[in-house]
Design an enzyme around this catalytic site. Structure first.
Site, PDB file in Angstrom:
ATOM      1  N   VAL A 198       0.924  -1.119  -0.108  1.00 22.18           N
ATOM      2  CA  VAL A 198      -0.090   0.130  -0.092  1.00 22.18           C
ATOM      3  C   VAL A 198       0.766   1.334  -0.096  1.00 22.18           C
ATOM      4  O   VAL A 198       2.081   1.237   0.651  1.00 22.18           O
ATOM      5  CB  VAL A 198      -1.046  -0.042   1.292  1.00 22.18           C
ATOM      6  CG1 VAL A 198      -2.180  -0.863   1.124  1.00 22.18           C
ATOM      7  CG2 VAL A 198      -0.191  -0.247   2.581  1.00 22.18           C
ATOM      8  N   ASN A 199       0.349   2.393  -0.678  1.00 25.22           N
ATOM      9  CA  ASN A 199       1.079   3.599  -0.581  1.00 25.22           C
ATOM     10  C   ASN A 199       2.613   3.736  -1.136  1.00 25.22           C
ATOM     11  O   ASN A 199       3.322   4.320  -0.620  1.00 25.22           O
ATOM     12  CB  ASN A 199       0.965   4.304   0.818  1.00 25.22           C
ATOM     13  CG  ASN A 199      -0.382   4.559   1.190  1.00 25.22           C
ATOM     14  OD1 ASN A 199      -1.313   4.955   0.316  1.00 25.22           O
ATOM     15  ND2 ASN A 199      -0.779   4.485   2.364  1.00 25.22           N
ATOM     16  N   ARG A 200       2.765   2.649  -2.082  1.00 24.92           N
ATOM     17  CA  ARG A 200       3.829   2.512  -2.504  1.00 24.92           C
ATOM     18  C   ARG A 200       5.191   2.272  -1.443  1.00 24.92           C
ATOM     19  O   ARG A 200       6.256   2.349  -1.738  1.00 24.92           O
ATOM     20  CB  ARG A 200       4.398   3.647  -3.501  1.00 24.92           C
ATOM     21  CG  ARG A 200       3.510   3.928  -4.599  1.00 24.92           C
ATOM     22  CD  ARG A 200       4.091   4.246  -5.741  1.00 24.92           C
ATOM     23  NE  ARG A 200       3.389   3.959  -6.997  1.00 24.92           N
ATOM     24  CZ  ARG A 200       2.287   4.566  -7.520  1.00 24.92           C
ATOM     25  NH1 ARG A 200       1.804   5.675  -6.921  1.00 24.92           N
ATOM     26  NH2 ARG A 200       1.619   3.978  -8.638  1.00 24.92           N
ATOM     27  N   THR A 201       4.681   1.694  -0.361  1.00 25.72           N
ATOM     28  CA  THR A 201       5.687   1.302   0.707  1.00 25.72           C
ATOM     29  C   THR A 201       6.057  -0.351   0.466  1.00 25.72           C
ATOM     30  O   THR A 201       5.987  -0.905   1.250  1.00 25.72           O
ATOM     31  CB  THR A 201       5.294   1.425   1.851  1.00 25.72           C
ATOM     32  OG1 THR A 201       3.997   0.633   2.239  1.00 25.72           O
ATOM     33  CG2 THR A 201       4.775   2.909   2.259  1.00 25.72           C
TER      34      THR A 201
END
Ligand SMILES: Cc1cc2nc3c(=O)[nH]c(=O)nc-3n(C[C@H](O)[C@H](O)[C@H](O)COP(=O)(O)O)c2cc1C
Length: 221
Positions: A198-201
């Site tokens: 998620v959220n490019r993490t």
């Protein structure tokens, strides 16, 4: 959650990780052996019903460091490395023979997974290439004889004519392994597993081989 439900959910929502399907890659579950982890991920990709999960980008470079890349199919893998087959007169073969280092990239889009492999390359033995060549459909074996891969054709007719000629030449008999055709084995020096989050993490674990032992590091996404 099983991999099938993850894939179904990813197809349904379209956006996957942004919609709550947050599959993780943690060190504890990854384990110490990147080949075992690759085996698990490759199995996931097959079980998910992805089209050509064995398709991978193969990047090579000339001795002058000019890169080139193309898709090939992974035909086997294990502790010794990753094997693909090709024409030994092709551009990729010329580059690999002159500079035996290469990179592979797998992308299993619906699973939000990427695997990158780098290492050194050598030709498979004639026996290994023969054993694989025998498993190919007759048409593919004839095509291997007909194609001077990466060479220039005058027109479409030329390859069709060459195919017909080879078909006639081998009519009724076996189609043996051409002397200019066979495999390469890439022995991995580094294998990176990327899991979209998620959220490019995103999770990135890179395994590096030193003195026969694998060490693992986490990279920033
Ligand atoms: C999905 C896919 C799989 C391919 N698999 C192979 C393969 O296993 N071996 C091969 O020689 N070419 C394969 N090709 C063709 C190569 O991408 C490429 O066109 C060809 O090998 C010539 O590359 P070169 O001129 O760089 O040597 C495949 C192409 C695609 C799209």
């Amino acid at each position: 959650m099983g991999i099938r439900s993850v894939v179904r959910a990813l197809f349904t929502v379209g956006k996957g990780v942004t919609a709550g399907m947050d599959v993780e890659l943690v060190e504890r579950e990854a384990g110490p052996d990147p080949l075992a982890l690759f085996d698990r991920w490759f199995r996931d990709a097959r079980e998910a019903g992805l089209y050509l999960p064995e398709a991978m980008t193969l990047a090579t470079a000339t001795p002058g460091a000019a890169p080139s890349a193309r898709m090939v199919l992974l035909k086997s893998f294990g502790p010794d490395g990753f094997v693909f087959y090709t024409n030994y007169d092709s551009r990729k073969a010329a580059e690999l023979d002159a500079n035996p280092h290469a990179a592979l990239v797998f992308h299993w889009a619906t699973l939000h997974r990427q695997v990158r492999v780098t290492g050194s390359v050598e030709r498979t033995t004639r026996e290994e290439s023969e054993a694989y060549f025998r498993t190919r459909p007759r048409g593919s074996r004839i095509a291997a004889w007909a194609s001077n891969q990466s060479g220039i054709l005058r027109d479409r007719e030329e390859i069709e004519r060459r195919f017909r000629e080879k078909e006639a030449e081998f009519a009724g008999g076996d189609v043996p392994l051409p002397p200019f055709w066979g495999g390469y084995r890439l022995t991995p020096e580094a294998i990176e597993f990327w899991q979209g989050r998620v959220n490019r993490t995103h999770d990135r674990l890179v395994f590096m081989r030193g003195a026969g032992e694998w060490t693992v590091k986490r990279l920033s996404p």
